[in-house]
Write an enzyme that holds these catalytic residues in place. Structure first.
Site, PDB file in Angstrom:
ATOM      1  N   HIS A 150      11.736  41.276  60.815  1.00 14.53           N
ATOM      2  CA  HIS A 150      11.604  40.746  59.460  1.00 14.53           C
ATOM      3  C   HIS A 150      10.156  40.380  59.125  1.00 14.53           C
ATOM      4  CE1 HIS A 150      13.568  37.111  61.731  1.00 14.53           C
ATOM      5  NE2 HIS A 150      12.411  37.440  62.259  1.00 14.53           N
ATOM      6  N   ASN A 168       8.548  44.045  70.801  1.00 12.56           N
ATOM      7  CA  ASN A 168       9.148  43.050  69.930  1.00 12.56           C
ATOM      8  C   ASN A 168       8.080  42.510  68.989  1.00 12.56           C
ATOM      9  OD1 ASN A 168      11.636  41.058  69.532  1.00 12.56           O
ATOM     10  ND2 ASN A 168       9.752  39.864  69.409  1.00 12.56           N
ATOM     11  N   TYR A 171      -7.331  47.652  57.092  1.00 14.15           N
ATOM     12  CA  TYR A 171      -8.262  48.076  56.047  1.00 14.15           C
ATOM     13  C   TYR A 171      -9.358  47.031  55.878  1.00 14.15           C
ATOM     14  CZ  TYR A 171      -9.683  49.764  51.382  1.00 14.15           C
ATOM     15  OH  TYR A 171     -10.382  50.249  50.298  1.00 14.15           O
ATOM     16  N   ARG A 212      -6.190  31.225  68.728  1.00 10.81           N
ATOM     17  CA  ARG A 212      -5.987  30.267  67.636  1.00 10.81           C
ATOM     18  C   ARG A 212      -6.753  28.999  67.982  1.00 10.81           C
ATOM     19  NH1 ARG A 212       0.338  29.808  69.368  1.00 10.81           N
ATOM     20  NH2 ARG A 212       0.098  28.402  71.133  1.00 10.81           N
TER      21      ARG A 212
END
Length: 379
Positions: free
Chosen positions: A282, A296, A306, A359
């Protein structure tokens, strides 16, 4: 049917493409009339075609004629002498088609007939054209002459019915014929269920025991057996067997999706390879990527392909695990069996069997929210 040659006389408007689309090139159920005619005649065993028209129309027609058709283009101004040369020495009967016709199972009224090749040559020699029926000519049933756009529109229900009956006869289950639109070039395997609101366009091939719809649009795709496409759009791509697409997925051109793949809700795939067993459940965009097997993809994954000027590709190898809300900045490679932590933006190669964390470190500021609320309450 022993006829192997057909002569098709094109209407005079074939060379007038700038002013208006010629009748022969106008679509009915997504398919130009000219393509309908060739497909039907080839299905009847015609092997060679002599197409008579203004020479300016020859290049115009080529894209609408099946590439495998054996076609000779004949100058309309000289067709009498040229056809005599082409038919000289031919045996058997020749099919003559005058103008636009549609194969909808009705009486042709003389627009389509067949006659011995030698008798056709006699008429051409005497009149310079087919100004009279050759001796022994027989009218062919099953073709409806079309003279203008109004007649073309009126023929659409008959064309739809002909297509539906063909698929019913092949063991296809179409639940609601009134809301289903199928291109005559489309092929569907037996046992496949077509649900309401489905549109099948172009040279689409659908395998056996599939479920297509509801509200699916499939354009020029090849789909394997036992596959489901639910409320989604797929375009100019291949989809394997035992795969599910949708609901609300979008497969863009030049994508190749393997077997036992899941392409879930709000997933977009463009110009990419998706290997067998991969799950994209999803809210994910996969563009210009080469993806292996059993990958996965977590929710919210984006291949950022791009940079505003050029497109770049991502490579994701077998058994990789992509955490939710991951950005893959192409060109980048994710190695076999590796993991990417949720919320990462990956700019460098991830080695095999590695964990990539990209992160910022979390910082908590106790009491900040309470102070923020009080500040705004005073204002």
């Amino acid at each position: 049917m022993d006829q192997k040659i057909a002569i098709l006389f094109m209407p005079d408007d074939m060379a007038l493409t700038k002013e208006k689309t010629p009748l022969m090139l106008q679509p009915i159920l997504f398919c130009p009339v000219l393509t309908w005619m060739f497909a039907e005649l080839m299905g009847l065993g015609i092997e060679r075609f002599f197409v008579v028209s203004d020479v300016r129309a020859h290049d115009v027609m080529r894209p609408y004629i099946p590439a495998e058709a054996d076609v000779t283009y004949v100058d309309g101004a000289k067709h009498g002498s040229e056809l005599q040369k082409l038919l000289k020495g031919e045996k058997g009967r020749v099919v003559i088609v005058n103008g636009a016709v549609l194969p909808v199972g009705v009486f042709s009224g003389g627009a389509v007939y067949h006659a011995e090749a030698k008798e056709c040559c006699k008429v051409l020699k005497e009149h310079g054209a087919f100004a009279a029926f050759p001796k022994g000519a027989e009218i062919m049933k099953g073709f409806l002459p079309i003279g203008d756009e109004e007649e073309l529109r009126a023929a659409q229900p008959m064309c739809r019915q002909k297509i539906l009956e063909k698929h019913f006869g092949n063991g296809v289950n179409i639940m609601d014929a009134n809301t289903t639109y199928i291109d005559p070039r489309t092929e569907i395997g037996s046992g496949t269920l077509i649900l309401p609101g489905t549109i099948l366009k172009g040279r689409t091939i659908i395998g056996k025991n599939c479920t297509i719809g509801p509200n699916a649009v499939i354009n020029n795709c090849t789909i394997g057996d036992e596959t489901e496409v639910n409320a989604s759009q797929t375009n100019e791509s291949t989809i394997g067997s035992y795969t599910t697409v949708g609901p609300f997925a979008y497969v863009r051109p030049n994508s190749h999706i393997g077997d036992h793949v899941k392409v879930g809700d709000f997933v977009e795939i463009k110009n990419s390879v998706i290997g067998n067993g991969t799950k994209i459940s999803h809210l994910t965009y996969v563009g210009d990527s080469d993806c292996g097997e059993r990958i996965n993809f977590g929710c919210g994954t984006v291949t950022t392909n791009y940079d505003g000027f050029k497109k770049f590709r991502c490579t994701i190898e077998d058994d990789a695990f992509i955490g939710c809300n991951t950005n893959l900045i192409a060109p980048v490679k994710v190695g076999k069996g590796s993991y990417i932590a949720a919320g990462s933006t990956v700019t460098d190669e991830v080695p095999e069997d590695s964990l990539a964390v990209a992160r910022a470190k979390q910082v908590n500021k106790p009491g900040w929210a309470e102070k923020w609320r009080k500040l705004h309450e005073k204002k």
